[in-house]
Design a protein around this motif. Structure first.
Motif, PDB file in Angstrom:
ATOM      1  N   GLU A 183       0.830  -1.209   0.000  1.00  0.00           N
ATOM      2  CA  GLU A 183       0.000   0.000   0.000  1.00  0.00           C
ATOM      3  C   GLU A 183       0.861   1.255   0.000  1.00  0.00           C
ATOM      4  N   ILE A 184       1.930   1.246   0.773  1.00  0.00           N
ATOM      5  CA  ILE A 184       2.830   2.395   0.811  1.00  0.00           C
ATOM      6  C   ILE A 184       3.442   2.607  -0.572  1.00  0.00           C
ATOM      7  N   GLU A 185       3.882   1.528  -1.204  1.00  0.00           N
ATOM      8  CA  GLU A 185       4.491   1.631  -2.530  1.00  0.00           C
ATOM      9  C   GLU A 185       3.491   2.050  -3.604  1.00  0.00           C
ATOM     10  N   ALA A 186       2.207   1.797  -3.376  1.00  0.00           N
ATOM     11  CA  ALA A 186       1.180   2.111  -4.371  1.00  0.00           C
ATOM     12  C   ALA A 186       0.775   3.587  -4.363  1.00  0.00           C
ATOM     13  N   VAL A 187       1.136   4.315  -3.325  1.00  0.00           N
ATOM     14  CA  VAL A 187       0.773   5.730  -3.256  1.00  0.00           C
ATOM     15  C   VAL A 187       1.537   6.483  -4.336  1.00  0.00           C
TER      16      VAL A 187
END
Length: 167
Positions: free
Chosen positions: A102-106
């Motif tokens: 999720e962090i990488e998808a921001v």
């Protein structure tokens, strides 16, 4: 491409193994030193001196065996999708879990190769697909080194209501 390199992942997983071993043996969990700082690469977080508060930040000490679940001091919204507001954390940092994917998808809009523009350019004029007009909004602070254990970071953050370096 992952935010975390193989050496960092190995250290995070080793810390998790130490914690899980202590739990299985009924011992007190170790107070581990954090391994990595992930922060919002936009807004004030990119300009803060080390002793000041860090909005949109995670100080991470462990990674679960699933390769996605991180444990540490978290003060960031971890909602996927473009234009996610990341310039400030919630102001309630706490020890807990976050999803690396999720962090990488921001994402944030990119204009002429620069991060942080208010509006993305017309995609057709640049000949790029919609997905190519966004870049990761999160970064790893490669110069950061832990100045204490994860509990010391949590205590300092509780007092400051933001992620800060412990004194």
């Amino acid at each position: 491409m992952s935010l975390l390199d193989e050496a960092t992942i190995a250290r995070l997983r080793e810390n998790n193994r130490l914690t899980r071993t202590a739990q299985a043996e009924g011992r007190t969990e170790p107070d581990l030193e954090p391994v990595v700082k992930i922060f919002a690469a936009v807004g004030a977080a990119t300009l803060m001196p080390a002793r000041q508060s860090l909005p949109g930040c995670a100080i991470v000490s462990e990674m679960e065996a699933d390769g996605d679940t991180l444990y540490g001091l978290i003060d960031m919204p971890c909602t996927s999708g473009p234009f996610t507001a990341l310039t400030m954390g919630f102001g309630e940092p706490e020890l807990g879990y976050a999803s690396l994917s999720e962090i990488e998808a921001v994402r944030m809009p990119v204009r002429h190769g620069l991060k942080g523009c208010a509006m993305p350019p017309p995609y057709s004029a640049l000949g790029m697909a919609h997905a190519e007009a966004y870049a990761s909004a999160m970064e790893v602070d490669t110069s950061w080194r832990a100045r204490g254990t994860i509990r010391r970071y949590a205590e300092a953050a509780k007092e400051a209501r933001r992620v800060v370096e412990p004194k």
